[in-house]
Write a protein that holds these residues in place. Structure first.
Motif, PDB file in Angstrom:
ATOM      1  N   LYS A 273      38.728  50.349  38.292  1.00  0.00           N
ATOM      2  CA  LYS A 273      39.685  49.553  39.363  1.00  0.00           C
ATOM      3  C   LYS A 273      38.452  49.157  40.341  1.00  0.00           C
ATOM      4  CE  LYS A 273      42.864  49.880  43.072  1.00  0.00           C
ATOM      5  NZ  LYS A 273      44.136  50.573  43.497  1.00  0.00           N
ATOM      6  N   ALA A 274      37.490  50.007  40.596  1.00  0.00           N
ATOM      7  CA  ALA A 274      36.402  49.687  41.630  1.00  0.00           C
ATOM      8  C   ALA A 274      35.584  48.542  41.001  1.00  0.00           C
ATOM      9  CB  ALA A 274      35.541  50.733  41.796  1.00  0.00           C
ATOM     10  N   GLY A 275      35.111  48.776  39.543  1.00  0.00           N
ATOM     11  CA  GLY A 275      34.366  47.645  39.195  1.00  0.00           C
ATOM     12  C   GLY A 275      34.992  46.461  38.646  1.00  0.00           C
ATOM     13  N   VAL A 300      41.061  38.679  47.315  1.00  0.00           N
ATOM     14  CA  VAL A 300      41.108  39.773  46.192  1.00  0.00           C
ATOM     15  C   VAL A 300      41.783  40.952  46.842  1.00  0.00           C
ATOM     16  CG1 VAL A 300      40.352  40.989  44.656  1.00  0.00           C
ATOM     17  CG2 VAL A 300      39.466  38.893  44.698  1.00  0.00           C
ATOM     18  N   GLU A 301      42.633  41.617  46.319  1.00  0.00           N
ATOM     19  CA  GLU A 301      43.710  42.872  47.054  1.00  0.00           C
ATOM     20  C   GLU A 301      43.658  44.002  46.061  1.00  0.00           C
ATOM     21  OE1 GLU A 301      46.819  43.822  50.286  1.00  0.00           O
ATOM     22  OE2 GLU A 301      47.259  42.192  48.761  1.00  0.00           O
ATOM     23  N   CYS A 311      45.704  47.792  39.542  1.00  0.00           N
ATOM     24  CA  CYS A 311      45.873  46.440  39.604  1.00  0.00           C
ATOM     25  C   CYS A 311      44.955  45.765  40.565  1.00  0.00           C
ATOM     26  CB  CYS A 311      47.448  46.273  39.859  1.00  0.00           C
ATOM     27  SG  CYS A 311      47.939  44.629  40.257  1.00  0.00           S
ATOM     28  N   ILE A 312      44.395  44.694  40.369  1.00  0.00           N
ATOM     29  CA  ILE A 312      43.651  43.865  40.924  1.00  0.00           C
ATOM     30  C   ILE A 312      44.777  42.518  41.469  1.00  0.00           C
ATOM     31  CG2 ILE A 312      41.630  42.922  41.631  1.00  0.00           C
ATOM     32  CD1 ILE A 312      41.507  45.835  41.274  1.00  0.00           C
ATOM     33  N   LEU A 324      47.502  38.734  38.750  1.00  0.00           N
ATOM     34  CA  LEU A 324      47.375  40.503  38.708  1.00  0.00           C
ATOM     35  C   LEU A 324      46.377  40.728  37.390  1.00  0.00           C
ATOM     36  CD1 LEU A 324      50.912  41.696  39.306  1.00  0.00           C
ATOM     37  CD2 LEU A 324      49.265  41.136  41.011  1.00  0.00           C
ATOM     38  N   LEU A 325      45.461  41.340  37.763  1.00  0.00           N
ATOM     39  CA  LEU A 325      44.703  41.941  36.707  1.00  0.00           C
ATOM     40  C   LEU A 325      44.932  43.342  36.527  1.00  0.00           C
ATOM     41  CD1 LEU A 325      40.830  40.733  37.549  1.00  0.00           C
ATOM     42  CD2 LEU A 325      42.832  39.734  36.282  1.00  0.00           C
TER      43      LEU A 325
END
Length: 397
Positions: A273-275, A300-301, A311-312, A324-325
């Protein structure tokens, strides 16, 4: 001999698919009806079994089985008759002195077995716990002139530390003990099994639910387990002298490894998620915005919680739907709710979804070629695979 401590990664990986099959819930009439979730329901069944003239057609067999378990835990001089008991339920154990003294509320025992010379008063509960009932009141109610008595805790699980205020003196009998004895009894009586298939089915369902638990492992699963043990270097455990101890230590080892894997995999999801968030805020946003004039990515949230947190969200201008990613557990939820089927999803990959609020029929979700491992190791600034997936989903190009 103590089982050796080994790297369980290969074994657990091989075991999980087999366990998912063998532990899947199978049909059981008690589970369908949620029967036994309340003590009164199960007390009804045990009272039926204990009644010698009931429709189970077993006569006094279960009375004898039950009393044999009780007598095994009493001294020789305090043995109780093994049969000829009347069965009563929901018995108020308050005496005349209690009523005269103004005792508020009834103190109800679940089952009472009684005859002229003996009585057994039963408190049925999930654990060996009197749960606020009065042990001495129960005992006084059961005992009479020239009549011996026993107070019994009938339960699924024995938990001695819960027995207080006199209940430590009660005889504890578990469902597994008496139902296991009943199972052995009917196994020795083929005539009864032939003549009473309905009762046999019911009792077997009861044993499966309250003793063996859901989904006994079938032969194929047992063979698969043996194969996994042999292929992963764990087969020596079959040779240990104390099989109970070996089984428990093996179960503890597998459980500890599974716990560690779950904890570590959650950390891995957080790293992904962080990457992914970092790549989206810098490289991906720039890549997408260079290709479009309207609906550009503005924010970006990554603040969602629970099952949705993997989810990004790419929020866009001009009131365009959010992109959504998603990956891992969130991808599972999104794919299951998507109107279009994703064939053979690979959950080691990142997915892109268009969140079309109010227009569910226009929602799309696609699987990308970007793996979670690649995200962890860092995507190159010239990697355009996520950009192309975003453009395909949100802009049709």
């Amino acid at each position: 001999m103590t089982p050796r401590q080994t790297d369980m990664s290969g074994f657990v990986t091989a075991l999980v698919p087999m366990l998912s099959r063998s532990l899947a819930e199978e049909f059981n009439v008690f589970r369908v009806m949620h029967h036994g979730t309340h003590e009164k329901q199960l007390s009804n069944v045990f009272a039926w079994l204990l009644a010698a003239d009931a429709t189970h057609a077993l006569g006094d067999a279960f009375q004898r089985i039950f009393l044999e378990r009780i007598n095994a835990k009493r001294s020789i001089d305090k043995q109780l008759p093994s049969t000829d008991y009347r069965v009563a339920q929901e018995v108020d154990t308050r005496g005349d002195e209690d009523a005269a003294g103004g005792v508020v509320g009834m103190d109800i025992a679940d089952i009472l077995l009684s005859q002229e010379d003996a009585a057994v008063i039963i408190e049925n509960y999930w654990t060996s716990d009197g749960h606020s009932h009065g042990y001495y009141r129960y005992l006084t109610h059961a005992v009479g002139p020239g009549r011996a008595a026993a107070v019994v805790l009938l339960c699924h699980r024995r938990e001695t530390h819960r027995q207080r205020n006199g209940w430590e003196q009660a005889v504890v009998v578990t469902y597994a003990e008496v139902l296991g004895d009943l199972h052995a009894h009917i196994a020795r009586d083929p005539s009864w099994r032939r003549r009473h298939p309905d009762q046999l089915f019911f009792i077997q369902q009861m044993i499966d639910h309250f003793v063996e638990g859901p989904a006994a492992v079938n032969l194929d699963d047992q063979i698969s387990f043996i194969q996994a043990m042999c292929e992963t270097g764990e087969s020596a455990r079959y040779g240990y002298q104390s099989q109970d101890r070996a089984a428990q230590e093996f179960a503890d080892l597998v459980a500890e490894h599974a716990r560690r894997q779950l904890e570590d995999s959650r950390k891995t999801l957080a790293t992904v998620k962080a990457g992914l968030q970092g790549f989206a805020r810098t490289t991906l946003t720039e890549q997408v915005n260079k290709k479009v004039e309207t609906g550009q990515v503005q924010k970006v949230e990554a603040k969602l919680k629970g099952i949705w947190q993997w989810c990004i969200a790419l929020h866009r201008a001009d009131a365009q739907p959010t992109i959504l990613l998603v990956f891992g557990p969130t991808a599972v939820v999104e794919i299951e709710s998507a109107p279009e089927l994703v064939s053979d999803p690979d959950y080691s990959r990142v997915f892109v979804k268009l969140k079309a609020a109010g227009q569910q029929s226009h929602e799309r979700i696609v699987q990308t070629d970007v793996s979670l491992g690649e995200v962890i190791h860092g995507l190159s600034p010239d990697d355009v695979r996520l950009r192309d997936a975003v453009l395909a989903v949100a802009f049709g190009g």
